[in-house]
Motif scaffolding. Structure first.
Motif, PDB file in Angstrom:
ATOM      1  N   ILE A   1      33.797  34.337  28.238  1.00 16.43           N
ATOM      2  CA  ILE A   1      35.207  33.977  28.420  1.00 16.43           C
ATOM      3  C   ILE A   1      35.833  34.832  29.521  1.00 16.43           C
ATOM      4  O   ILE A   1      35.559  36.033  29.626  1.00 16.43           O
ATOM      5  N   ARG A   2      36.687  34.202  30.327  1.00 12.74           N
ATOM      6  CA  ARG A   2      37.441  34.914  31.354  1.00 12.74           C
ATOM      7  C   ARG A   2      38.928  34.628  31.227  1.00 12.74           C
ATOM      8  O   ARG A   2      39.322  33.567  30.758  1.00 12.74           O
ATOM      9  N   VAL A   3      39.744  35.583  31.646  1.00 12.41           N
ATOM     10  CA  VAL A   3      41.193  35.366  31.821  1.00 12.41           C
ATOM     11  C   VAL A   3      41.473  35.590  33.297  1.00 12.41           C
ATOM     12  O   VAL A   3      41.504  36.730  33.765  1.00 12.41           O
ATOM     13  N   PRO A   4      41.636  34.524  34.074  1.00  8.13           N
ATOM     14  CA  PRO A   4      41.736  34.653  35.529  1.00  8.13           C
ATOM     15  C   PRO A   4      43.090  35.152  36.011  1.00  8.13           C
ATOM     16  O   PRO A   4      44.127  34.838  35.433  1.00  8.13           O
ATOM     17  N   ASP A   5      43.033  35.923  37.090  1.00  6.53           N
ATOM     18  CA  ASP A   5      44.252  36.379  37.747  1.00  6.53           C
ATOM     19  C   ASP A   5      44.527  35.418  38.897  1.00  6.53           C
ATOM     20  O   ASP A   5      44.376  35.748  40.074  1.00  6.53           O
TER      21      ASP A   5
ATOM     22  N   GLY B   1      35.290  43.325  41.107  1.00 10.40           N
ATOM     23  CA  GLY B   1      35.973  44.191  40.153  1.00 10.40           C
ATOM     24  C   GLY B   1      35.116  45.318  39.608  1.00 10.40           C
ATOM     25  O   GLY B   1      35.603  46.163  38.851  1.00 10.40           O
ATOM     26  N   TRP B   2      33.836  45.363  40.006  1.00 11.71           N
ATOM     27  CA  TRP B   2      32.939  46.378  39.457  1.00 11.71           C
ATOM     28  C   TRP B   2      33.358  47.792  39.850  1.00 11.71           C
ATOM     29  O   TRP B   2      33.323  48.707  39.018  1.00 11.71           O
TER      30      TRP B   2
ATOM     31  N   ILE C   1      42.315  42.600  31.740  1.00 13.92           N
ATOM     32  CA  ILE C   1      42.855  41.235  31.796  1.00 13.92           C
ATOM     33  C   ILE C   1      44.262  41.232  32.400  1.00 13.92           C
ATOM     34  O   ILE C   1      45.090  42.063  32.027  1.00 13.92           O
ATOM     35  N   PRO C   2      44.582  40.256  33.279  1.00 14.55           N
ATOM     36  CA  PRO C   2      43.697  39.246  33.879  1.00 14.55           C
ATOM     37  C   PRO C   2      42.908  39.854  35.031  1.00 14.55           C
ATOM     38  O   PRO C   2      43.340  40.823  35.646  1.00 14.55           O
ATOM     39  N   GLY C   3      41.754  39.280  35.313  1.00 14.24           N
ATOM     40  CA  GLY C   3      40.942  39.799  36.396  1.00 14.24           C
ATOM     41  C   GLY C   3      39.576  39.158  36.464  1.00 14.24           C
ATOM     42  O   GLY C   3      39.257  38.276  35.665  1.00 14.24           O
ATOM     43  N   PRO C   4      38.742  39.603  37.399  1.00 13.80           N
ATOM     44  CA  PRO C   4      37.449  38.967  37.672  1.00 13.80           C
ATOM     45  C   PRO C   4      36.335  39.438  36.735  1.00 13.80           C
ATOM     46  O   PRO C   4      35.269  39.866  37.179  1.00 13.80           O
ATOM     47  N   TYR C   5      36.595  39.357  35.444  1.00 14.68           N
ATOM     48  CA  TYR C   5      35.632  39.838  34.457  1.00 14.68           C
ATOM     49  C   TYR C   5      35.311  38.742  33.438  1.00 14.68           C
ATOM     50  O   TYR C   5      36.210  38.063  32.939  1.00 14.68           O
ATOM     51  N   THR C   6      34.021  38.602  33.143  1.00 17.71           N
ATOM     52  CA  THR C   6      33.573  37.679  32.106  1.00 17.71           C
ATOM     53  C   THR C   6      33.141  38.513  30.904  1.00 17.71           C
ATOM     54  O   THR C   6      32.363  39.463  31.056  1.00 17.71           O
TER      55      THR C   6
ATOM     56  N   PHE D   1      34.067  29.804  29.930  1.00 17.72           N
ATOM     57  CA  PHE D   1      35.340  29.104  30.012  1.00 17.72           C
ATOM     58  C   PHE D   1      36.492  30.083  30.173  1.00 17.72           C
ATOM     59  O   PHE D   1      36.367  31.286  29.911  1.00 17.72           O
ATOM     60  N   LEU D   2      37.616  29.540  30.636  1.00 19.90           N
ATOM     61  CA  LEU D   2      38.824  30.332  30.883  1.00 19.90           C
ATOM     62  C   LEU D   2      39.793  30.221  29.726  1.00 19.90           C
ATOM     63  O   LEU D   2      39.994  29.140  29.180  1.00 19.90           O
ATOM     64  N   CYS D   3      40.398  31.351  29.382  1.00 18.51           N
ATOM     65  CA  CYS D   3      41.507  31.376  28.428  1.00 18.51           C
ATOM     66  C   CYS D   3      42.725  31.958  29.138  1.00 18.51           C
ATOM     67  O   CYS D   3      42.597  32.640  30.152  1.00 18.51           O
ATOM     68  N   SER D   4      43.890  31.696  28.583  1.00 14.31           N
ATOM     69  CA  SER D   4      45.120  32.115  29.256  1.00 14.31           C
ATOM     70  C   SER D   4      45.488  33.574  29.015  1.00 14.31           C
ATOM     71  O   SER D   4      46.220  34.167  29.805  1.00 14.31           O
TER      72      SER D   4
END
Length: 217
Positions: free
Chosen positions: A121-125, A205-206, A93-98, A67-70
């Motif tokens: 958890i992800r924080v999306p950009d 993002g790796w 954060i934020p970025g393509p990382y779980t 799920f995504l968090c802010s």
């Protein structure tokens, strides 16, 4: 037939965002853009919607959902973040990382890995995702829109936007589009549940992460 919302990619229209969030609170599931791939999601706290997402993805009960968090501070409500994890996550954060982390009691059982008691958890950009998270004030389930068929294959992989929307039109309640193309690279997964950081999956993002790790070491 799904209701379609066209949002500005950088400045999503507040009224539309409010309407979408009201639908999510009522149990709707949506197809929406992220900073990696198009995802299927819903309000984390609406059990019926989470169950529908699991059914769509044909996930067994032992398969957790991401799920995504802010923000990083928002993550700390739903997961236990060590000092070392905090230091690394703050950089990414934020970025393509779980991030795989020990879950707190705020995470519904339907979402958590039942054996490890962990969550992703992800924080999306992505401005659209962030606008929805800010308005909803709850995390949003985020699982790729790659749905399996009866043979265990994933025919939705590689579809362009219009075809993907057509394919999922009758499966979701809302389709959110912001003019961006469907992404094909999934997120990079970092596991913070052990003493040493583990890279579970190398995705988007790796290369940046690897460069940073090499510099740090």
């Amino acid at each position: 037939m799904a209701k379609v919302y066209s949002l500005h990619p950088k400045n999503p229209q507040p009224r539309s965002v409010q309407e979408i969030c009201k639908e999510l609170q009522g149990g709707a599931i949506m197809l929406y853009p992220t900073d990696t791939v198009y995802a299927i999601g819903c309000d984390l706290n609406v059990k019926s919607a989470v169950e529908r997402v699991r059914k769509l993805k044909q996930l067994s009960n032992d398969k957790p959902l991401t799920f995504l968090c802010s923000s990083l501070s928002n993550i700390s409500d739903y997961a236990i973040v060590s000092d070392e994890a905090y230091r690394i996550m703050k950089r990414l954060i934020p970025g393509p990382y779980t991030f795989l982390l020990p879950a707190t009691k705020l995470v519904p059982k339907l979402v958590v890995d039942p054996k490890r008691k962990t969550t992703g958890i992800r924080v999306p950009d992505n401005p659209v995702c962030q606008a929805l998270l800010q308005e909803l004030t709850n995390p949003i389930i985020s699982t790729s829109a790659h749905l399996p068929n009866g043979e265990g294959e994933f025919p939705t992989i590689g579809l362009e936007n219009a075809k993907l929307f057509d394919e999922l039109d009758k499966m979701v309640d809302l389709i959110i589009e912001d003019g961006s193309d469907v992404g094909f690279e999934v997120s990079t997964i970092l596991d913070f549940t052990h003493e040493q950081l583990e890279i579970v999956r190398k995705g988007l993002g790796w290369e940046e992460l690897q460069h940073w790790i090499d510099v740090e070491n």
